[in-house]
Design an enzyme around this catalytic site. Structure first.
Site, PDB file in Angstrom:
ATOM      1  N   HIS A 253      36.443 -45.959  37.023  1.00 12.71           N
ATOM      2  CA  HIS A 253      35.197 -45.467  36.430  1.00 12.71           C
ATOM      3  C   HIS A 253      35.075 -45.661  34.918  1.00 12.71           C
ATOM      4  CE1 HIS A 253      36.313 -41.394  34.741  1.00 12.71           C
ATOM      5  NE2 HIS A 253      37.373 -41.596  35.501  1.00 12.71           N
TER       6      HIS A 253
ATOM      7  N   SER B 285      42.020 -47.580  36.045  1.00 18.12           N
ATOM      8  CA  SER B 285      41.018 -46.676  36.625  1.00 18.12           C
ATOM      9  C   SER B 285      39.702 -47.420  36.844  1.00 18.12           C
ATOM     10  CB  SER B 285      40.792 -45.505  35.660  1.00 18.12           C
ATOM     11  OG  SER B 285      39.704 -44.709  36.089  1.00 18.12           O
TER      12      SER B 285
ATOM     13  N   CYS C 195      38.323 -35.233  29.720  1.00 16.20           N
ATOM     14  CA  CYS C 195      39.022 -35.052  30.982  1.00 16.20           C
ATOM     15  C   CYS C 195      39.735 -33.722  31.097  1.00 16.20           C
ATOM     16  CB  CYS C 195      39.981 -36.209  31.193  1.00 16.20           C
ATOM     17  SG  CYS C 195      39.040 -37.735  31.261  1.00 16.20           S
TER      18      CYS C 195
HETATM   19  N1  PLP Z   1      44.126 -41.998  31.226  1.00 16.41           N
HETATM   20  C1  PLP Z   1      43.223 -42.176  30.254  1.00 16.41           C
HETATM   21  C2  PLP Z   1      43.633 -42.860  28.987  1.00 16.41           C
HETATM   22  C3  PLP Z   1      41.909 -41.713  30.404  1.00 16.41           C
HETATM   23  O1  PLP Z   1      41.027 -41.875  29.416  1.00 16.41           O
HETATM   24  C4  PLP Z   1      41.569 -41.077  31.620  1.00 16.41           C
HETATM   25  C5  PLP Z   1      40.217 -40.508  31.814  1.00 16.41           C
HETATM   26  O2  PLP Z   1      39.662 -39.921  30.925  1.00 16.41           O
HETATM   27  C6  PLP Z   1      42.538 -40.931  32.609  1.00 16.41           C
HETATM   28  C7  PLP Z   1      43.818 -41.412  32.383  1.00 16.41           C
HETATM   29  C8  PLP Z   1      42.250 -40.245  33.907  1.00 16.41           C
HETATM   30  O3  PLP Z   1      41.471 -41.068  34.723  1.00 16.41           O
HETATM   31  P1  PLP Z   1      40.854 -40.532  36.086  1.00 16.41           P
HETATM   32  O4  PLP Z   1      39.596 -39.845  35.704  1.00 16.41           O
HETATM   33  O5  PLP Z   1      40.602 -41.781  36.912  1.00 16.41           O
HETATM   34  O6  PLP Z   1      41.827 -39.634  36.713  1.00 16.41           O
END
Ligand code: PLP
Length: 408
Positions: free
Chosen positions: A216, A214, A358
């Site tokens: 960000h 990812s 999230c």
């Molecule tokens: N996987 C993990 C371990 C994360 O910490 C996050 C975001 O918090 C994600 C996936 C999801 O990422 P995105 O915000 O780019 O969808």
């Protein structure tokens, strides 16, 4: 009012150098990468260079990197895409029996909820338990493998507590299982979104077939992720199909895996962030682990009843044998709810979080901490501090004072 951000595991600010790299692609070099003219050529060249940068960093071929609109989408493509492969011809998975996927009990919601949605569609989902420190039970994982298992998805480093799984060992286990059955599946996926900043994420060395990244979380832009899909080169060269089927069809961008005009500025920014993360990895891991130790030692004096969720402090923050990410500190405050602590600290000028940022903004207790065997009451009283490139000792002293005020 002075405000200190200690929630870098939720997201990071875009680095000034990343922003600078992205800027030309918004309005000057704005072409559509699929266009044949020079505007398009300039755009596709930027996408190709970025893809190559990310591929090289993880020891992959550039055709193995598929850009997506988020890590959530990349995780969906991994799980749903591999399951859709089963529906096609020649997968070897018996069509008259339910396909199985295996996940850990502490996956990020983007894997967990996708697996649950697949379960509602008839897929068998097995969740492997973790111990009190968040490590996946490898014996139970091995015992769960069967000929119907299409995919195993295990998070590389957890976003709430920072536990780093032994992905290389899991990779070997799956390779052995496949060899014993002379089968090309189960495939192994890992969500390396949190791990990437501090760990060498080389899919071939780890034995993974799919890996999610990812932008960000590593000082790049939001809204951009990537999925590494192993062996696309030979598959494409030999005219064969992949074991991942696209979820988004259309113009055939991203080697057919993810149609839609590429988001050129975000892709360029993502690659710049990747490049920088690799150059910072070791030094920053050590620096942040040092700050975390300082924070915890001081916190114990002002909040003697506080407990560490996992024993991450006083462990190395970088190198071969780290077991917990250096930037995450999850703490149980027995006398205060996480909701109280997060809101009170915010009022006082310190941004921290309870569990994962999230899921929806609504407060929920952490399923990760419950899966580690702690009671719900503890999960509801645990908060996550996460440190980043801008964090200084001065910031930590500020936050410590605010914690003292919050718990009085
Ligand atoms: N996987 C993990 C371990 C994360 O910490 C996050 C975001 O918090 C994600 C996936 C999801 O990422 P995105 O915000 O780019 O969808």
């Amino acid at each position: 009012m002075n405000r200190i951000y200690l929630d870098y595991a939720a997201t990071t600010p875009v680095d000034a150098r990343v922003l600078r790299a992205m800027q030309p692609y918004f309005s000057r070099a704005f072409g559509n990468p699929s266009s044949l003219h020079s505007f398009g050529q300039e755009a596709i060249a930027a996408v190709d260079v970025s893809r190559e940068t990310i591929a090289k960093t993880i020891g992959a071929d550039f055709r193995e990197i598929i850009f997506t609109g988020s890590a959530t989408e990349a995780n969906n493509l991994a799980l749903r895409g591999a399951l859709n492969w089963v529906k096609g011809q020649g997968s070897g998975v018996r069509k008259n029996k339910r396909p199985r996927i295996i996940i850990s009990a502490i996956e990020h919601e983007s894997v967990r909820e996708t697996a649950y949605a697949l379960r509602r569609d008839g897929v068998e989902v097995i969740e492997i338990p973790v111990d009190a420190q968040g490590f996946v039970d490898l014996k139970k994982l091995e015992a769960a493998l069967n000929p119907q298992t299409v995919l195993v998805s295990i998070i590389y480093a957890n976003n709430e507590v920072g536990t780093i799984q032994r992905i290389g060992e899991i990779g070997n286990m799956i390779q052995k299982y496949r060899s014993s059955r002379q089968s090309e599946y189960p495939f192994l996926h890992t969500d390396a979104v949190q791990a990437f900043q501090f760990l060498d994420c080389a899919p071939l060395e780890l034995g993974v077939d799919l890996m999610t990244l990812s932008g960000h979380k590593i000082y790049g832009p939001k809204g951009i992720g990537a999925l590494y899909i192993k062996n696309q080169i030979s598959k494409i060269k030999n005219g064969g199909g992949s074991f991942v089927k696209p979820l988004i069809t259309g113009g055939g961008q991203e080697f057919g895996f993810r149609s839609g005009t590429e988001n050129v500025p975000l892709i360029v920014g993502f690659a710049k962030a990747v490049e920088m993360a690799v150059s910072y990895r070791i030094k920053e891991g050590k620096r942040i682990a040092g700050l975390r130790g300082y924070f915890w030692n001081a916190l114990q004096k002002i909040a003697p009843s506080a407990h560490l969720t996992v024993p991450c402090v006083n462990m190395a923050g970088a190198g071969e044998n780290i077991r917990f990410l250096p930037n995450i500190l999850n703490i149980y405050f027995p006398d205060h709810s996480a909701e109280y602590m997060v809101t009170k600290l915010d009022i006082l000028g310190a941004a921290v979080s309870s569990g994962s940022a999230c899921h929806s903004r609504a407060h929920q207790s952490s399923y990760v901490i419950e899966a580690m065997g702690f009671p719900r009451a503890r999960a509801e009283r645990s908060i996550r501090f996460s440190f980043g490139r801008q964090t200084t000792k001065k910031d930590i002293n500020f936050v410590l004072k605010k914690i003292q005020a919050a718990i009085q």
